[in-house]
Design an enzyme around this catalytic site. Structure first.
Site, PDB file in Angstrom:
ATOM      1  N   ASP A  51       0.864  -1.167   0.000  1.00  0.00           N
ATOM      2  CA  ASP A  51       0.000   0.000   0.000  1.00  0.00           C
ATOM      3  C   ASP A  51       0.911   1.231   0.000  1.00  0.00           C
ATOM      4  OD1 ASP A  51       1.007   0.250   2.513  1.00  0.00           O
ATOM      5  OD2 ASP A  51      -0.890  -0.032   3.553  1.00  0.00           O
ATOM      6  N   ASP A  86      -8.082  -7.413   0.756  1.00  0.00           N
ATOM      7  CA  ASP A  86      -7.143  -7.690   1.839  1.00  0.00           C
ATOM      8  C   ASP A  86      -7.806  -7.267   3.126  1.00  0.00           C
ATOM      9  OD1 ASP A  86      -6.634  -4.659   1.352  1.00  0.00           O
ATOM     10  OD2 ASP A  86      -5.694  -5.096   3.271  1.00  0.00           O
ATOM     11  N   CYS A 104     -12.434 -28.707   6.983  1.00  0.00           N
ATOM     12  CA  CYS A 104     -11.228 -27.995   6.572  1.00  0.00           C
ATOM     13  C   CYS A 104     -10.076 -28.974   6.375  1.00  0.00           C
ATOM     14  CB  CYS A 104     -10.857 -26.952   7.633  1.00  0.00           C
ATOM     15  SG  CYS A 104      -9.322 -26.075   7.275  1.00  0.00           S
ATOM     16  N   CYS A 137      -6.849 -28.126   6.338  1.00  0.00           N
ATOM     17  CA  CYS A 137      -5.564 -27.534   6.716  1.00  0.00           C
ATOM     18  C   CYS A 137      -4.814 -28.422   7.698  1.00  0.00           C
ATOM     19  CB  CYS A 137      -5.747 -26.112   7.255  1.00  0.00           C
ATOM     20  SG  CYS A 137      -6.069 -25.987   9.019  1.00  0.00           S
ATOM     21  N   CYS A 151      -6.298 -28.497  11.332  1.00  0.00           N
ATOM     22  CA  CYS A 151      -7.493 -29.334  11.497  1.00  0.00           C
ATOM     23  C   CYS A 151      -7.178 -30.819  11.343  1.00  0.00           C
ATOM     24  CB  CYS A 151      -8.566 -28.903  10.509  1.00  0.00           C
ATOM     25  SG  CYS A 151      -9.213 -27.259  10.903  1.00  0.00           S
ATOM     26  N   HIS A 204      -5.023 -21.740  10.436  1.00  0.00           N
ATOM     27  CA  HIS A 204      -6.373 -22.211  10.088  1.00  0.00           C
ATOM     28  C   HIS A 204      -7.217 -21.094   9.457  1.00  0.00           C
ATOM     29  CE1 HIS A 204     -10.377 -23.792  10.020  1.00  0.00           C
ATOM     30  NE2 HIS A 204     -10.742 -22.655  10.606  1.00  0.00           N
TER      31      HIS A 204
HETATM   32 ZN   LIG Z   1      -8.330 -25.795   9.329  1.00  0.00          ZN
END
Ligand SMILES: [Zn+2]
Length: 408
Positions: free
Chosen positions: A91, A296, A334, A336, A339, A365
């Site tokens: 920015d 963002d 999820c 990820c 998880c 996460h």
């Molecule tokens: Zn997750």
């Protein structure tokens, strides 16, 4: 259509596209994690790569004050300094000057302000903010604007918007005269020496286009006709992309959306549109549906550090006693690494014990959830099913609205 921006698929007002930057391609609609001082707090770069982050945002204001943009230039630019070979957007520093610093003096020339770190006096103008961003060497850089405060009456919002337009012209002029000074320019066509462990660069596709891309910013406060005029005048100056700034500054969310809707028809179809500082998981889906390409927000990372987690079942506060003996994953849908490995009970324990790892895992996460949401948005656009995904997200958001407000 330019080499830089190619639309792949349309679905209503929404589109998927590819931004071809000097360091990597970025698929849109995209959510850009915020790496304020050249780090996404608590998350190492290899984990961001693993999560599929294609573009990061860094803040010029913070890097200008510490370690200094000239220091980063000498170290080869931001990519090399932070060992990140994918795209970066900086920015202009405008928003932080107005929100963080002890503002000394705003005048046509620029802004004199005191650092929030040590009180030292600094000066940022369209020219110095652009020079700082050339020194940092991000792939996409932003014009220096005045973020109009909220609320602002029409007269003040107009004066502020007109100054932003004049500043945008100065930014573009400075950029055109100095864009060859970007730190990685000299190695275009060659290679830099950073050892890459990033599989995305296995084919050495980097540096396919070798310029930075300067975006203009639309202001105009909460006045639809000023937003329209700001958009038209900014487009007339001519930029590689257009941002909608000055929103998410404390106004009601219905008004945010109204201003976005008032602006979008006046931005060109063939250039990327970036909505700055937005939003919650359901908002990013809604705005992608309206035709926004880039967003963002500090929300997923900041909320994570406060133990607030976004899941397919809505938002949850991990400190809640109901998770004390919950052996299940944070979000069963999820994929990820958090998880896959840890239980809600363990994450609650880490958070309640004030452990550093709590912030790290929660951030991973939440970013995974945001990035996955955008992946689903892109997929739904390509399949022409965005409406169905939108309804699913809206019902999820109704479920979680009873669970407390966002810490934005
Ligand atoms: Zn997750």
């Amino acid at each position: 259509m330019s080499d830089f921006f190619q639309i792949d698929a349309l679905c209503g007002s929404a589109r998927t596209s590819r931004l071809r930057t000097a360091h990597s391609d970025v698929e849109t609609p995209v959510f850009m994690p915020v790496g304020t001082v050249a780090t996404v707090k608590g998350v190492p770069q290899e984990t961001l790569e693993e999560l599929g982050v294609e573009i990061l945002l860094a803040n010029t204001y913070h890097l200008f004050l510490r370690p200094g943009t000239e220091t980063i230039r000498k170290l080869g630019g931001l990519h090399r300094f932070m060992s990140w070979e994918r795209a970066v957007l900086t920015d202009s520093g405008g928003y932080q000057v107005f929100s963080l610093s002890d503002l000394r003096k705003l005048r046509e020339e620029g802004v004199e302000f005191r650092s929030h770190l040590d009180g030292a006096l600094h000066f940022l103008s369209p020219e110095t903010a652009t020079a700082a961003q050339i020194a940092l060497g991000a792939d996409i850089i932003m014009a220096f604007d005045e973020c109009t405060e909220y609320p602002a009456d029409r007269e003040h919002a107009r004066e502020s918007m007109e100054m932003t337009v004049r500043w945008a012209e100065r930014c573009k002029r400075y950029f055109e005269e100095h864009k060859e000074e970007v730190p990685w320019k000299s190695v275009v066509g060659g290679r830099w020496s950073v050892a890459s462990s990033d599989p995305a660069f296995a084919n050495d596709q980097r540096l396919t286009t070798n310029d930075q891309h300067l975006f203009g910013i639309v202001q105009g406060g909460m006045h639809a006709e000023l937003r329209r005029e700001s958009a038209e005048r900014t487009v007339e100056i001519g930029f590689r992309g257009y941002a909608i700034g000055g929103l998410s500054v404390g106004e009601p969310r219905t008004l945010t959306r109204e201003m976005v809707e008032a602006t979008l028809p006046h931005l060109p179809q063939g250039a990327p549109r970036y909505l700055m500082g937005v939003g919650t998981p359901d908002e990013i889906v809604e705005y992608a549906a309206l035709g926004i390409d880039m967003m963002d927000c500090v929300l997923p990372t900041r909320a994570a550090r406060h133990g607030l987690l976004y899941t397919s079942e809505g938002k949850l506060a991990i400190k809640n006693a109901r998770f004390a003996q919950d052996d299940g994953p944070l979000d069963p849908r999820c994929g990820c690494r958090v998880c896959a490995r840890y239980s809600r009970a363990y994450l609650r324990h880490l958070y309640n014990s004030g452990e550093t790892l709590a912030a790290v895992l929660n951030t991973i996460h939440n970013l995974a959830f945001y990035l996955d949401t955008m992946r689903q948005v892109r997929q739904s656009i390509k399949l022409g099913h965005l409406e169905a995904f939108l309804s699913e997200v809206r019902s999820r958001s109704l479920n979680s609205s009873a669970q407390g407000e966002d810490p934005a």
